[in-house]
Design a protein around this motif. Structure first.
Motif, PDB file in Angstrom:
ATOM      1  N   HIS A   1       0.833  -1.210   0.000  1.00  0.00           N
ATOM      2  CA  HIS A   1       0.000   0.000   0.000  1.00  0.00           C
ATOM      3  C   HIS A   1       0.868   1.261   0.000  1.00  0.00           C
ATOM      4  O   HIS A   1       0.574   2.231  -0.688  1.00  0.00           O
ATOM      5  N   TYR A   2       1.947   1.254   0.790  1.00  0.00           N
ATOM      6  CA  TYR A   2       2.833   2.412   0.878  1.00  0.00           C
ATOM      7  C   TYR A   2       3.983   2.354  -0.122  1.00  0.00           C
ATOM      8  O   TYR A   2       4.867   3.204  -0.101  1.00  0.00           O
ATOM      9  N   GLU A   3       3.973   1.343  -0.990  1.00  0.00           N
ATOM     10  CA  GLU A   3       5.029   1.165  -1.994  1.00  0.00           C
ATOM     11  C   GLU A   3       6.410   1.273  -1.351  1.00  0.00           C
ATOM     12  O   GLU A   3       7.294   1.981  -1.816  1.00  0.00           O
ATOM     13  N   SER A   4       6.574   0.544  -0.251  1.00  0.00           N
ATOM     14  CA  SER A   4       7.807   0.590   0.526  1.00  0.00           C
ATOM     15  C   SER A   4       8.994   0.080  -0.280  1.00  0.00           C
ATOM     16  O   SER A   4       8.936  -0.981  -0.890  1.00  0.00           O
ATOM     17  N   ARG A   5      10.081   0.855  -0.256  1.00  0.00           N
ATOM     18  CA  ARG A   5      11.321   0.422  -0.902  1.00  0.00           C
ATOM     19  C   ARG A   5      12.197  -0.349   0.077  1.00  0.00           C
ATOM     20  O   ARG A   5      13.009  -1.154  -0.325  1.00  0.00           O
ATOM     21  N   ASP A   6      12.031  -0.064   1.364  1.00  0.00           N
ATOM     22  CA  ASP A   6      12.872  -0.704   2.376  1.00  0.00           C
ATOM     23  C   ASP A   6      12.358  -2.080   2.794  1.00  0.00           C
ATOM     24  O   ASP A   6      13.140  -2.973   3.094  1.00  0.00           O
ATOM     25  N   ILE A   7      11.031  -2.228   2.837  1.00  0.00           N
ATOM     26  CA  ILE A   7      10.443  -3.455   3.352  1.00  0.00           C
ATOM     27  C   ILE A   7       9.727  -4.190   2.223  1.00  0.00           C
ATOM     28  O   ILE A   7       8.857  -3.639   1.570  1.00  0.00           O
ATOM     29  N   LYS A   8      10.127  -5.440   2.006  1.00  0.00           N
ATOM     30  CA  LYS A   8       9.535  -6.253   0.932  1.00  0.00           C
ATOM     31  C   LYS A   8       8.274  -6.991   1.382  1.00  0.00           C
ATOM     32  O   LYS A   8       7.477  -7.400   0.556  1.00  0.00           O
ATOM     33  N   GLY A   9       8.134  -7.184   2.670  1.00  0.00           N
ATOM     34  CA  GLY A   9       6.975  -7.887   3.213  1.00  0.00           C
ATOM     35  C   GLY A   9       7.174  -8.111   4.696  1.00  0.00           C
ATOM     36  O   GLY A   9       8.174  -7.693   5.260  1.00  0.00           O
ATOM     37  N   GLY A  10       6.232  -8.799   5.302  1.00  0.00           N
ATOM     38  CA  GLY A  10       6.394  -9.091   6.721  1.00  0.00           C
ATOM     39  C   GLY A  10       5.097  -9.468   7.392  1.00  0.00           C
ATOM     40  O   GLY A  10       4.018  -9.401   6.787  1.00  0.00           O
ATOM     41  N   GLU A  11       5.224  -9.873   8.640  1.00  0.00           N
ATOM     42  CA  GLU A  11       4.083 -10.229   9.473  1.00  0.00           C
ATOM     43  C   GLU A  11       4.322  -9.695  10.869  1.00  0.00           C
ATOM     44  O   GLU A  11       5.338 -10.017  11.496  1.00  0.00           O
ATOM     45  N   CYS A  12       3.388  -8.865  11.329  1.00  0.00           N
ATOM     46  CA  CYS A  12       3.500  -8.289  12.673  1.00  0.00           C
ATOM     47  C   CYS A  12       2.131  -8.301  13.342  1.00  0.00           C
ATOM     48  O   CYS A  12       1.104  -8.275  12.679  1.00  0.00           O
ATOM     49  N   ARG A  13       2.160  -8.329  14.660  1.00  0.00           N
ATOM     50  CA  ARG A  13       0.945  -8.224  15.466  1.00  0.00           C
ATOM     51  C   ARG A  13       0.980  -6.858  16.150  1.00  0.00           C
ATOM     52  O   ARG A  13       1.986  -6.481  16.737  1.00  0.00           O
ATOM     53  N   VAL A  14      -0.144  -6.153  16.070  1.00  0.00           N
ATOM     54  CA  VAL A  14      -0.256  -4.832  16.679  1.00  0.00           C
ATOM     55  C   VAL A  14      -1.287  -4.895  17.795  1.00  0.00           C
ATOM     56  O   VAL A  14      -2.387  -5.414  17.602  1.00  0.00           O
ATOM     57  N   ARG A  15      -0.915  -4.370  18.962  1.00  0.00           N
ATOM     58  CA  ARG A  15      -1.864  -4.229  20.074  1.00  0.00           C
ATOM     59  C   ARG A  15      -1.991  -2.729  20.346  1.00  0.00           C
ATOM     60  O   ARG A  15      -0.996  -2.056  20.621  1.00  0.00           O
ATOM     61  N   ALA A  16      -3.208  -2.215  20.211  1.00  0.00           N
ATOM     62  CA  ALA A  16      -3.488  -0.807  20.482  1.00  0.00           C
ATOM     63  C   ALA A  16      -4.417  -0.742  21.686  1.00  0.00           C
ATOM     64  O   ALA A  16      -5.555  -1.185  21.627  1.00  0.00           O
ATOM     65  N   THR A  17      -3.907  -0.202  22.793  1.00  0.00           N
ATOM     66  CA  THR A  17      -4.720  -0.009  23.988  1.00  0.00           C
ATOM     67  C   THR A  17      -5.150   1.452  23.993  1.00  0.00           C
ATOM     68  O   THR A  17      -4.304   2.349  24.043  1.00  0.00           O
ATOM     69  N   MET A  18      -6.466   1.674  23.900  1.00  0.00           N
ATOM     70  CA  MET A  18      -7.004   3.032  23.779  1.00  0.00           C
ATOM     71  C   MET A  18      -7.706   3.433  25.075  1.00  0.00           C
ATOM     72  O   MET A  18      -8.563   2.715  25.585  1.00  0.00           O
ATOM     73  N   LEU A  19      -7.323   4.608  25.583  1.00  0.00           N
ATOM     74  CA  LEU A  19      -8.027   5.225  26.697  1.00  0.00           C
ATOM     75  C   LEU A  19      -8.843   6.362  26.104  1.00  0.00           C
ATOM     76  O   LEU A  19      -8.278   7.323  25.570  1.00  0.00           O
ATOM     77  N   LYS A  20     -10.166   6.225  26.145  1.00  0.00           N
ATOM     78  CA  LYS A  20     -11.060   7.233  25.549  1.00  0.00           C
ATOM     79  C   LYS A  20     -11.581   8.161  26.628  1.00  0.00           C
ATOM     80  O   LYS A  20     -12.010   7.724  27.691  1.00  0.00           O
TER      81      LYS A  20
END
Length: 192
Positions: free
Chosen positions: A34-53
């Motif tokens: 999506h970002y047409e990254s030149r540095d990163i060819k691919g990958g797999e990561c898990r994101v945890r977003a803890t939101m205080l509203k």
């Protein structure tokens, strides 16, 4: 059909009470494409977003763990780089808009959701080490041999040849004249 990348990392916060919420996301190759990254060819990561509203802002504590594929700076082959990121993002809910600076994002109170796509992507890119290399001994040996550093003896031999050329009257200016003549001849051949 794959879900739109921007939607995958959005959180609908309208209608939620003032409290703390956890959101989990999976990052895959689609984000880097999506970002047409030149540095990163691919990958797999898990994101945890803890939101205080609360009424005026959303506070996020975000962790990203996983790995991405980059080109090895030593052998130019693909290598896996571990990602272990922890950061904080403040989303201010205000009609007055400020510029997103990587730590503070501004949203109109009329918005229904906050999009974390850019923050997640930038956080992964910024967490990459300056030098991206395979662990010692895992580089492609054929490529390493091609990039081998000149030994002390080879360097001295190159220097002595250059000194001999200078003593024989051949100068750098002569080489520049030859290069210009070669370029001129090649240009004439292309014209014919």
């Amino acid at each position: 059909m794959e879900m739109d990348v921007e939607k995958r990392y959005s959180i609908e916060y309208k209608g939620l009470k003032n409290s703390t919420f956890d959101f989990d996301f999976e990052v895959d190759d689609a984000l880097f494409t999506h970002y047409e990254s030149r540095d990163i060819k691919g990958g797999e990561c898990r994101v945890r977003a803890t939101m205080l509203k609360n009424d005026s802002q959303l506070d996020f504590d975000i962790t990203i763990k996983g790995s991405v594929v980059c080109e090895c700076d030593r052998c130019l082959e693909d290598c896996s780089i571990e990602i272990d990121y922890a950061g904080h993002l403040v989303v201010r809910l205000s009609d007055e808009q400020g510029e997103y600076d990587g730590e503070v994002m501004w949203l109109s109170p009329a918005e229904n959701e906050v999009n974390l796509t850019q923050y997640i992507y930038e956080s992964i890119v910024l967490s990459l080490p300056y030098q991206r290399v395979h662990p010692e001994g895992e580089c492609n040996p054929d490529m390493i041999a091609r990039f081998s550093v000149v030994s002390e003896e080879e360097f001295e031999a190159i220097e002595s040849r250059a000194e001999a050329d200078e003593k024989s009257g051949i100068t750098k200016g002569d080489f520049n004249k030859l290069a210009a003549l070669k370029a001129q001849l090649e240009g004439e051949v292309e014209e014919n």
